[in-house]
Design a protein around this motif. Sequence first.
Motif, PDB file in Angstrom:
ATOM      1  N   ASP A  31      61.581  -1.937  42.898  1.00  6.32           N
ATOM      2  CA  ASP A  31      61.561  -1.728  44.346  1.00  6.32           C
ATOM      3  C   ASP A  31      62.826  -2.290  44.978  1.00  6.32           C
ATOM      4  O   ASP A  31      63.337  -3.341  44.570  1.00  6.32           O
ATOM      5  CB  ASP A  31      60.351  -2.436  44.968  1.00  6.32           C
ATOM      6  N   ILE A  32      63.312  -1.578  45.997  1.00  7.52           N
ATOM      7  CA  ILE A  32      64.464  -2.033  46.774  1.00  7.52           C
ATOM      8  C   ILE A  32      64.046  -2.081  48.243  1.00  7.52           C
ATOM      9  O   ILE A  32      63.525  -1.101  48.778  1.00  7.52           O
ATOM     10  CB  ILE A  32      65.675  -1.095  46.626  1.00  7.52           C
ATOM     11  N   THR A  33      64.279  -3.214  48.888  1.00  9.04           N
ATOM     12  CA  THR A  33      64.018  -3.334  50.324  1.00  9.04           C
ATOM     13  C   THR A  33      65.311  -3.695  51.035  1.00  9.04           C
ATOM     14  O   THR A  33      65.998  -4.647  50.632  1.00  9.04           O
ATOM     15  CB  THR A  33      62.958  -4.413  50.609  1.00  9.04           C
ATOM     16  N   LEU A  34      65.643  -2.956  52.075  1.00  7.07           N
ATOM     17  CA  LEU A  34      66.824  -3.211  52.894  1.00  7.07           C
ATOM     18  C   LEU A  34      66.376  -3.785  54.228  1.00  7.07           C
ATOM     19  O   LEU A  34      65.516  -3.220  54.904  1.00  7.07           O
ATOM     20  CB  LEU A  34      67.607  -1.915  53.114  1.00  7.07           C
ATOM     21  N   ILE A  35      66.964  -4.904  54.615  1.00  8.62           N
ATOM     22  CA  ILE A  35      66.660  -5.549  55.891  1.00  8.62           C
ATOM     23  C   ILE A  35      67.905  -5.488  56.764  1.00  8.62           C
ATOM     24  O   ILE A  35      68.971  -5.956  56.367  1.00  8.62           O
ATOM     25  CB  ILE A  35      66.241  -7.016  55.681  1.00  8.62           C
ATOM     26  N   GLY A  36      67.764  -4.891  57.966  1.00 12.25           N
ATOM     27  CA  GLY A  36      68.914  -4.754  58.856  1.00 12.25           C
ATOM     28  C   GLY A  36      68.588  -5.148  60.281  1.00 12.25           C
ATOM     29  O   GLY A  36      67.555  -4.725  60.821  1.00 12.25           O
ATOM     30  N   ALA A  37      69.449  -5.935  60.907  1.00 10.56           N
ATOM     31  CA  ALA A  37      69.187  -6.421  62.260  1.00 10.56           C
ATOM     32  C   ALA A  37      69.329  -5.319  63.309  1.00 10.56           C
ATOM     33  O   ALA A  37      68.708  -5.387  64.374  1.00 10.56           O
ATOM     34  CB  ALA A  37      70.130  -7.577  62.590  1.00 10.56           C
ATOM     35  N   GLU A  38      70.147  -4.303  63.035  1.00  9.49           N
ATOM     36  CA  GLU A  38      70.336  -3.223  63.996  1.00  9.49           C
ATOM     37  C   GLU A  38      69.334  -2.103  63.739  1.00  9.49           C
ATOM     38  O   GLU A  38      68.809  -1.954  62.630  1.00  9.49           O
ATOM     39  CB  GLU A  38      71.758  -2.668  63.901  1.00  9.49           C
ATOM     40  N   ASN A  39      69.097  -1.304  64.768  1.00 13.88           N
ATOM     41  CA  ASN A  39      68.226  -0.142  64.634  1.00 13.88           C
ATOM     42  C   ASN A  39      68.987   1.090  64.153  1.00 13.88           C
ATOM     43  O   ASN A  39      68.383   2.102  63.813  1.00 13.88           O
ATOM     44  CB  ASN A  39      67.533   0.171  65.967  1.00 13.88           C
ATOM     45  N   HIS A  40      70.304   1.015  64.148  1.00 14.46           N
ATOM     46  CA  HIS A  40      71.123   2.141  63.711  1.00 14.46           C
ATOM     47  C   HIS A  40      71.190   2.204  62.188  1.00 14.46           C
ATOM     48  O   HIS A  40      71.106   1.179  61.508  1.00 14.46           O
ATOM     49  CB  HIS A  40      72.548   2.011  64.260  1.00 14.46           C
ATOM     50  N   ALA A  41      71.375   3.405  61.664  1.00 11.69           N
ATOM     51  CA  ALA A  41      71.693   3.545  60.252  1.00 11.69           C
ATOM     52  C   ALA A  41      73.055   2.897  59.990  1.00 11.69           C
ATOM     53  O   ALA A  41      73.876   2.759  60.903  1.00 11.69           O
ATOM     54  CB  ALA A  41      71.727   5.020  59.871  1.00 11.69           C
ATOM     55  N   PRO A  42      73.317   2.445  58.755  1.00 13.91           N
ATOM     56  CA  PRO A  42      74.639   1.893  58.446  1.00 13.91           C
ATOM     57  C   PRO A  42      75.748   2.840  58.901  1.00 13.91           C
ATOM     58  O   PRO A  42      75.669   4.052  58.707  1.00 13.91           O
ATOM     59  CB  PRO A  42      74.607   1.758  56.918  1.00 13.91           C
ATOM     60  N   TYR A  43      76.777   2.268  59.520  1.00 13.01           N
ATOM     61  CA  TYR A  43      77.850   3.095  60.070  1.00 13.01           C
ATOM     62  C   TYR A  43      79.208   2.458  59.802  1.00 13.01           C
ATOM     63  O   TYR A  43      79.316   1.308  59.392  1.00 13.01           O
ATOM     64  CB  TYR A  43      77.650   3.303  61.577  1.00 13.01           C
ATOM     65  N   ASN A  44      80.228   3.239  60.039  1.00 15.26           N
ATOM     66  CA  ASN A  44      81.608   2.851  59.782  1.00 15.26           C
ATOM     67  C   ASN A  44      82.132   2.048  60.969  1.00 15.26           C
ATOM     68  O   ASN A  44      82.175   2.551  62.091  1.00 15.26           O
ATOM     69  CB  ASN A  44      82.446   4.126  59.585  1.00 15.26           C
ATOM     70  N   ARG A  45      82.563   0.805  60.744  1.00 12.30           N
ATOM     71  CA  ARG A  45      82.991  -0.039  61.858  1.00 12.30           C
ATOM     72  C   ARG A  45      84.450   0.148  62.296  1.00 12.30           C
ATOM     73  O   ARG A  45      84.750  -0.008  63.483  1.00 12.30           O
ATOM     74  CB  ARG A  45      82.766  -1.510  61.523  1.00 12.30           C
ATOM     75  N   PRO A  46      85.403   0.445  61.394  1.00 12.32           N
ATOM     76  CA  PRO A  46      86.792   0.536  61.855  1.00 12.32           C
ATOM     77  C   PRO A  46      87.039   1.461  63.043  1.00 12.32           C
ATOM     78  O   PRO A  46      87.866   1.137  63.909  1.00 12.32           O
ATOM     79  CB  PRO A  46      87.547   1.008  60.602  1.00 12.32           C
ATOM     80  N   PRO A  47      86.344   2.617  63.172  1.00 19.21           N
ATOM     81  CA  PRO A  47      86.617   3.460  64.342  1.00 19.21           C
ATOM     82  C   PRO A  47      86.174   2.866  65.675  1.00 19.21           C
ATOM     83  O   PRO A  47      86.548   3.386  66.735  1.00 19.21           O
ATOM     84  CB  PRO A  47      85.814   4.749  64.049  1.00 19.21           C
ATOM     85  N   LEU A  48      85.376   1.799  65.669  1.00 17.69           N
ATOM     86  CA  LEU A  48      84.813   1.292  66.920  1.00 17.69           C
ATOM     87  C   LEU A  48      85.887   0.842  67.895  1.00 17.69           C
ATOM     88  O   LEU A  48      85.718   0.952  69.111  1.00 17.69           O
ATOM     89  CB  LEU A  48      83.852   0.127  66.637  1.00 17.69           C
ATOM     90  N   SER A  49      86.999   0.323  67.389  1.00 19.57           N
ATOM     91  CA  SER A  49      88.061  -0.148  68.270  1.00 19.57           C
ATOM     92  C   SER A  49      89.150   0.896  68.478  1.00 19.57           C
ATOM     93  O   SER A  49      90.159   0.614  69.140  1.00 19.57           O
ATOM     94  CB  SER A  49      88.688  -1.429  67.698  1.00 19.57           C
ATOM     95  N   LYS A  50      88.935   2.099  67.923  1.00 19.24           N
ATOM     96  CA  LYS A  50      89.953   3.139  68.040  1.00 19.24           C
ATOM     97  C   LYS A  50      89.321   4.439  68.537  1.00 19.24           C
ATOM     98  O   LYS A  50      89.163   4.638  69.746  1.00 19.24           O
ATOM     99  CB  LYS A  50      90.660   3.337  66.684  1.00 19.24           C
ATOM    100  N   SER A  51      88.937   5.326  67.624  1.00 15.42           N
ATOM    101  CA  SER A  51      88.513   6.669  68.026  1.00 15.42           C
ATOM    102  C   SER A  51      87.232   6.677  68.848  1.00 15.42           C
ATOM    103  O   SER A  51      87.064   7.527  69.728  1.00 15.42           O
ATOM    104  CB  SER A  51      88.351   7.560  66.789  1.00 15.42           C
ATOM    105  N   VAL A  52      86.308   5.755  68.584  1.00 10.06           N
ATOM    106  CA  VAL A  52      85.074   5.734  69.375  1.00 10.06           C
ATOM    107  C   VAL A  52      85.379   5.468  70.845  1.00 10.06           C
ATOM    108  O   VAL A  52      84.760   6.048  71.736  1.00 10.06           O
ATOM    109  CB  VAL A  52      84.086   4.689  68.816  1.00 10.06           C
ATOM    110  N   LEU A  53      86.360   4.608  71.103  1.00 10.54           N
ATOM    111  CA  LEU A  53      86.728   4.319  72.489  1.00 10.54           C
ATOM    112  C   LEU A  53      87.374   5.522  73.166  1.00 10.54           C
ATOM    113  O   LEU A  53      87.424   5.590  74.389  1.00 10.54           O
ATOM    114  CB  LEU A  53      87.672   3.118  72.541  1.00 10.54           C
ATOM    115  N   ASP A  54      87.843   6.470  72.356  1.00 12.39           N
ATOM    116  CA  ASP A  54      88.415   7.708  72.894  1.00 12.39           C
ATOM    117  C   ASP A  54      87.383   8.817  73.005  1.00 12.39           C
ATOM    118  O   ASP A  54      87.705   9.934  73.408  1.00 12.39           O
ATOM    119  CB  ASP A  54      89.562   8.189  71.999  1.00 12.39           C
ATOM    120  N   GLY A  55      86.134   8.549  72.612  1.00 13.71           N
ATOM    121  CA  GLY A  55      85.081   9.550  72.766  1.00 13.71           C
ATOM    122  C   GLY A  55      84.595  10.202  71.501  1.00 13.71           C
ATOM    123  O   GLY A  55      83.714  11.060  71.547  1.00 13.71           O
TER     124      GLY A  55
END
Length: 393
Positions: A31-55
């Motif tokens: 069995d594998i159990t994943l525990i995550g504090a966020e409600n979002h599925a795992p996502y790519n963080r590097p774009p958060l300070s670049k392309s995500v801010l552009d929309g």
Amino acid sequence: MTKLNRIVVVGASLAGLRAIQALRAENFAGDITLIGAENHAPYNRPPLSKSVLDGDDDITLPGAELLDSDWLRGRRATALSTVDRAVVLDDGSDVRFDGLVIATGARPRGFTTPPGGVHSLRTVDDALALRAELAAGPSHLTVIGGGFVGSEVASTARRQGIAVTLIDAGIHPMAATVGERAARWLARHHERHGVELVSGVRASGFDGESRVTAVRLNNGSAIPTSLVVAGTGVEPNTDWLRESGLKLDNGVVCTSSLFAAGESAIVAAGDVARWSHPLYGGALVRVEHWANANEQGAVAARNLLAGPEAAEDYSAVPSFATNVHGARIQIAGLPALGDAERVLIDDPAEDRLVVAFTARDVIVGAVAVNAPKELIRLKRAISARAAAAEIAA
């Protein structure tokens, strides 16, 4: 070693996802159990300070959509019992394991109860909140901290036509990361693109009650502003491990094969892991960038299955990359460990710069601006522990 029947992965970001993918690739039948504090599925963080801010909302990590029902979303680990082999959750329940992957990442250093308009940037929710503020057309943005996130946010905001002041405690932004020569280049690069640099000072607080009106500095001056991003670095998420008995020192202290010190069924990966790096004489290293989490999560999981005696060392050359005002800045190795800098290419006409870093005449790091082929060559030299005489351009 004891056969593993239930593995728990704490941390549902890149390192945690890669650990689960590796377990499945190795045909782990338990069995594998994943525990995550966020409600979002795992996502790519590097774009958060670049392309995500552009929309651009594409932050998909391939494989995240395949996570199954053994995934506890929005649940935070609050304690670990190594005796009972249990992870305690924020609702008081616990999850038992016989193998554990710690991948809880890091959190931003911030200010206590700042007024409105002061943002940190670590999660997708942080990025969306900041994007909305940028879209509203602030009169002025102040970025505190000239590291990767701060420099990327400043670059994005200038591209959107927003006036930007960048505050950095060092002589130049990122000097501790990229060395003096590359940091001077980066400072000029920021200024050429309209960023006002304020160096050698620290932010000490804010003016404004419900909404920020100025950033106060430790030299007694203040910078009027309508929006602030605090890019003052991160610290590993280890609070939940304080009573666990694990060795903690700027992260979970690990062996060269990523096992938590003194443990045979607990590994760590990503921003939270501080491991003994074989390439640097066993020095304890913690790396906060994408490539490390991407590779380390898989290696940690495979080593957990193999056990400490059969585990492989994690000796990858750290590598980071960013884009600032259109320039590609790449780093390999650990320049901060160098005792000397050597400029290999300095071509202002083409905006190219390459600097190698040596320690006791052995190359330990490199920085390249708009010179990807040179960075690849120097990364190989770092892996081979080449002598300084072998790295002439």
